[in-house]
Design an enzyme around this catalytic site. Sequence first.
Site, PDB file in Angstrom:
ATOM      1  N   HIS A   1       0.764  -1.386   0.023  1.00  0.00           N
ATOM      2  CA  HIS A   1      -0.045   0.002   0.051  1.00  0.00           C
ATOM      3  C   HIS A   1       0.870   1.427  -0.074  1.00  0.00           C
ATOM      4  CE1 HIS A   1      -2.465   2.931   2.336  1.00  0.00           C
ATOM      5  NE2 HIS A   1      -3.123   2.834   1.098  1.00  0.00           N
TER       6      HIS A   1
ATOM      7  N   GLU B   1       2.206   1.754  -3.501  1.00  0.00           N
ATOM      8  CA  GLU B   1       0.955   2.271  -4.377  1.00  0.00           C
ATOM      9  C   GLU B   1       0.847   3.924  -4.324  1.00  0.00           C
ATOM     10  OE1 GLU B   1      -3.194   3.536  -3.738  1.00  0.00           O
ATOM     11  OE2 GLU B   1      -2.947   1.517  -2.936  1.00  0.00           O
ATOM     12  N   HIS B   2       1.044   4.430  -2.850  1.00  0.00           N
ATOM     13  CA  HIS B   2       1.278   6.020  -2.876  1.00  0.00           C
ATOM     14  C   HIS B   2       2.473   6.540  -3.319  1.00  0.00           C
ATOM     15  CE1 HIS B   2      -1.951   6.755   0.421  1.00  0.00           C
ATOM     16  NE2 HIS B   2      -2.414   5.415   0.086  1.00  0.00           N
TER      17      HIS B   2
ATOM     18  N   GLU C   1      -4.511   7.768   7.650  1.00  0.00           N
ATOM     19  CA  GLU C   1      -5.701   6.843   6.869  1.00  0.00           C
ATOM     20  C   GLU C   1      -6.008   5.836   8.245  1.00  0.00           C
ATOM     21  OE1 GLU C   1      -6.086   3.990   3.331  1.00  0.00           O
ATOM     22  OE2 GLU C   1      -4.370   5.250   3.543  1.00  0.00           O
TER      23      GLU C   1
END
Length: 418
Positions: free
Chosen positions: A46, A49-50, A126
Amino acid sequence: MYQKTTLKNGIRIVTEKIPHLHSVSVGVWVDAGSRDEEPSESGITHFIEHMLFKGTEKRSALQIAKEFDAIGGLSNAFTSKEHTCFHAKVIDYHLPLVIDILSDIFLNSKFDKEEMDRERAVILQEICMVEDTPDDYIHILLSEHFWGNHSLARPIYGYRETVQSFDKDKILRYMKKHYHPGRIVIAAAGNVEHENLIKLVEDSFGNLAKNPNSYKRIKPQPQPNVYCTTKELEQTHLCIATQTCSLKNQERYLCGVFNIILGGSMSSRLFQEVREKRGLAYSVYSFVSMHSDTGMLGIYAGVQKDKLNAALEAIRGTIIELKSKPVNDEELKLAKDHIKGNMYLNAESSDSRMSRLAKNEILYNRLVPFEEIEENLEAVTGKGIQQWVNSVFKAESLALEVLGPINKTDIKVDIRKI
């Protein structure tokens, strides 16, 4: 028209030409997700991905954003338990530019320390946001408890301590292990010429070296039990779960139809019984989370504290009824029509068709025709559902997750007595 080509280095290219469209949706898919991480790497997929949108050797993060905006393109990315995808939708004549941008961020991202620290702070926020959203957070808790000491148990975004530990070296090691051609599918749907896309991908991704290392996933063993997390909230949130079939199992069609009947629509049994007839919950539904080798079938409801046991009893009664007699033909037809309707409505979106191309290729090495899906749906019978429910909803396989202002002793209904 569907076409497929495998490059010399192992990258697969799949396309579906839809001539009446003026756009094309394209995605770079990697068959790697959060379940492929070691415990110390939790959340790194993740994080990558960012970071892939945060600058390359020839483009800054702002330039990447401006180039997408200048061509009117819609770009995004996501990480799941088993996949990572970087995708965009543009007017067809902008396809060369979008492939250039996607290949640039995929192959040449800098992973600048300052950018990493900034994005790390975003992801930590998040995590806080999810923990402050109980109807999301209970699903995180359910996965952690149900899948036990397995990578499927860990949240996609990771944990605070692991996210804090990521640096460029750790990211590059992970990408070298998992982001290699044999696990990459490039899919496009819309007004796209297959041969043109092959040339664009060969020019950009063609030199990506093969990795001879073979990574194999380990199937998890569920940990059914009763779990309770006490937290001061307005509502009490509950999830009931059992293990179900994988995305590669023929029973997935039966499971999908059953999910609609149980709690996947407004006319479903749970919605009608728990919300409409008894007024016990505003939100109540069933869900299926299937993976390449296993799956989870679950039920969620959010209720007042003093309504918890009544809701559990209503859910338990609904399951018992489904175990005791077959679903009637009318209810069965409604569920099948619901699935087929969603399938064909989604097929009107080039984004959905692109995703379908990639997922089918990763899971089945082919495109599963709509006609085949319909045929398998029609083969599901009420008696078959009854037999399947009895095999899945067993006392020894059920888990209950509760989150809210309660203790374990407040739970009086044993959902495993079915």
